[in-house]
Design a protein around this motif. Sequence first.
Motif, PDB file in Angstrom:
ATOM      1  N   UNK A   1       0.922  -1.240  -0.044  1.00 60.81           N
ATOM      2  CA  UNK A   1      -0.038   0.036   0.000  1.00 60.81           C
ATOM      3  C   UNK A   1       0.769   1.416  -0.020  1.00 60.81           C
ATOM      4  N   UNK A   2       1.832   1.222   0.990  1.00 64.53           N
ATOM      5  CA  UNK A   2       2.893   2.385   0.760  1.00 64.53           C
ATOM      6  C   UNK A   2       3.414   2.516  -0.766  1.00 64.53           C
ATOM      7  N   UNK A   3       3.840   1.542  -1.409  1.00 64.25           N
ATOM      8  CA  UNK A   3       4.142   1.802  -2.776  1.00 64.25           C
ATOM      9  C   UNK A   3       3.050   2.341  -3.572  1.00 64.25           C
ATOM     10  N   UNK A   4       1.783   2.099  -3.331  1.00 59.25           N
ATOM     11  CA  UNK A   4       0.732   2.704  -4.252  1.00 59.25           C
ATOM     12  C   UNK A   4       0.519   4.130  -3.757  1.00 59.25           C
ATOM     13  N   UNK A   5       0.950   4.305  -2.612  1.00 60.12           N
ATOM     14  CA  UNK A   5       0.626   5.728  -2.165  1.00 60.12           C
ATOM     15  C   UNK A   5       1.885   6.603  -2.913  1.00 60.12           C
ATOM     16  N   UNK A   6       2.934   6.011  -2.768  1.00 51.23           N
ATOM     17  CA  UNK A   6       4.420   6.773  -3.171  1.00 51.23           C
ATOM     18  C   UNK A   6       4.043   7.005  -4.629  1.00 51.23           C
ATOM     19  N   UNK A   7       3.550   6.152  -5.502  1.00 49.42           N
ATOM     20  CA  UNK A   7       3.192   6.300  -6.789  1.00 49.42           C
ATOM     21  C   UNK A   7       2.336   7.332  -7.048  1.00 49.42           C
ATOM     22  N   UNK A   8       1.030   7.465  -6.307  1.00 52.23           N
ATOM     23  CA  UNK A   8       0.106   8.465  -6.489  1.00 52.23           C
ATOM     24  C   UNK A   8       0.534   9.907  -6.204  1.00 52.23           C
ATOM     25  N   UNK A   9       1.600   9.810  -5.136  1.00 46.42           N
ATOM     26  CA  UNK A   9       2.030  11.251  -4.615  1.00 46.42           C
ATOM     27  C   UNK A   9       2.865  11.634  -5.927  1.00 46.42           C
ATOM     28  N   UNK A  10       3.855  10.746  -6.569  1.00 48.62           N
ATOM     29  CA  UNK A  10       4.877  11.079  -7.576  1.00 48.62           C
ATOM     30  C   UNK A  10       4.039  11.502  -8.846  1.00 48.62           C
ATOM     31  N   UNK A  11       2.957  11.137  -9.048  1.00 45.14           N
ATOM     32  CA  UNK A  11       2.167  11.456 -10.391  1.00 45.14           C
ATOM     33  C   UNK A  11       1.979  12.733 -10.648  1.00 45.14           C
ATOM     34  N   UNK A  12       2.039  13.786  -9.373  1.00 47.08           N
ATOM     35  CA  UNK A  12       1.879  15.119  -9.571  1.00 47.08           C
ATOM     36  C   UNK A  12       3.285  15.309 -10.325  1.00 47.08           C
ATOM     37  N   UNK A  13       4.436  15.035 -10.408  1.00 49.04           N
ATOM     38  CA  UNK A  13       5.527  15.291 -10.958  1.00 49.04           C
ATOM     39  C   UNK A  13       5.471  14.608 -12.557  1.00 49.04           C
ATOM     40  N   UNK A  14       4.723  13.688 -13.070  1.00 46.59           N
ATOM     41  CA  UNK A  14       4.624  13.014 -14.002  1.00 46.59           C
ATOM     42  C   UNK A  14       4.074  13.792 -15.389  1.00 46.59           C
ATOM     43  N   UNK A  15       2.769  13.645 -15.369  1.00 46.35           N
ATOM     44  CA  UNK A  15       2.222  14.359 -16.690  1.00 46.35           C
ATOM     45  C   UNK A  15       2.207  15.785 -16.658  1.00 46.35           C
ATOM     46  N   UNK A  16       2.035  16.426 -15.612  1.00 48.05           N
ATOM     47  CA  UNK A  16       2.126  17.988 -15.508  1.00 48.05           C
ATOM     48  C   UNK A  16       3.153  18.426 -16.012  1.00 48.05           C
ATOM     49  N   UNK A  17       4.498  17.664 -15.581  1.00 48.85           N
ATOM     50  CA  UNK A  17       5.955  18.067 -16.050  1.00 48.85           C
ATOM     51  C   UNK A  17       6.091  17.895 -17.425  1.00 48.85           C
TER      52      UNK A  17
END
Length: 444
Positions: free
Chosen positions: A146-162
């Motif tokens: 679950x922590x890995x999923x949370x980290x992936x979701x948190x980092x998503x803000x640096x993905x497509x918007x960038x």
Amino acid sequence: MDVEADSRPILDVGFDDVVQPPKLALFAVQHLLTLSAIWVFPVLIGITLGLATGDVTSMIQASFLLSGVVTVLQSSRIVRLPIVQGPTAAFFAAVLAAGAAYGLDAAFGSMVVAGLIFMALTIPIGRFGVLIHVLRFATDPLVFGTICIIIGAQLATLGLPGWFGAEGQPGYGWDLFWIGLVTLLTVVVCLLLGGSTLVRRAAVLIGMLAGSVLAAVTGLWNVPDMSGVSFVGPPSLLPFGFAVAWPAVLLMLLAFLESSAEAVGMYTLVSRWGGTELSRERINRGLFTEYAGSVAGALFGGIGTASYPENAGIVRVTRVGSRFVTMAAGFLAIALAFLPVVSAFVAGLPGAVLAAASTVLFGIIAMSGVQMMSTVRWDELNLTVAGTAFILALGGQWLPEAMVTTMPDWARALVTTPMMFGAVLLIVLNATVNYGLRPLLARR
């Protein structure tokens, strides 16, 4: 994968087998190319925090040094397994959050303090190493996945918007978006069609190269001016200064906890492939070395490391488990740490290209969490633990600003950082429900 079959030796080249120099170099480069986070994470931190190119260069050099030194130690003297170290998403998220809130001096200084605490918990003498006995709460697939999923979701803000670049940059908007799309498609094609070759292992690097070339051809990016950069030079000691912020220390403690769980899992898995059983003392020595390496690396601005699952995958696919191969990869990383011209070039790559290339990495981090949780028994209790922690951790990012400003510093840092809030919730809820409530309900 069948656990019993996994415990039998499956390697064609054993841990202590020597590989001939040409193949040794080839396999070492293959391992090194997989460590894309060494240059991706520092550049993304630089873009997000608005750092100068020189600061990003220092981080990349330090990350090469940290990864290389710990890899050499682990492969040669400590756990004596083909283990490769690389910057982990937990430390990336922790440095990003702490750097934004308190500055990078406090981020890396707090990493030093947290690392010293974990070193004290794993002193490899007699019964002093107590951490190994409590790691089961963090290594539970329900928690770690679950922590890995949370980290992936948190980092998503640096993905497509960038992908659109930063406002004011040449090509900001749709022009850079199409460059990012080409980068992503190149990475995906290499991953899907590269088989077990170097093309697949270097997919992120190839995607970055393709995107950068396209950006240069279209006039959206110029090759960085390297005239003022030394070809050879050591990483800088304390490039950001040194400070300590206790909320950031808590954040780093959780990052160390997650990297510990990942390390124990990799040690156990790889040792089974070679038909070797690891003692607690040997695992403890490996953890102590990882913590000591991260402490030393943080003094140079390096992002904390963990045992890289991708490199374990290379061992599994190639069936080459020689620790001399990973040792050579470590020496190559150390050599690159003393070539600032390489780090400076990477630091100057287009931000949209880095964001697009890292999008795949962030998705893989999240989906690896889903994969880990395939062994979880999804009854009402476990659904409640994971679901509650997941929603609360991500929801903390959007609390009303008026409420957030009234919180103490430590509470504000905890609640607004998904990785940290999620880790605390998961560990507490899992211990309470599965080790407290579940046995009670079973007795009733």
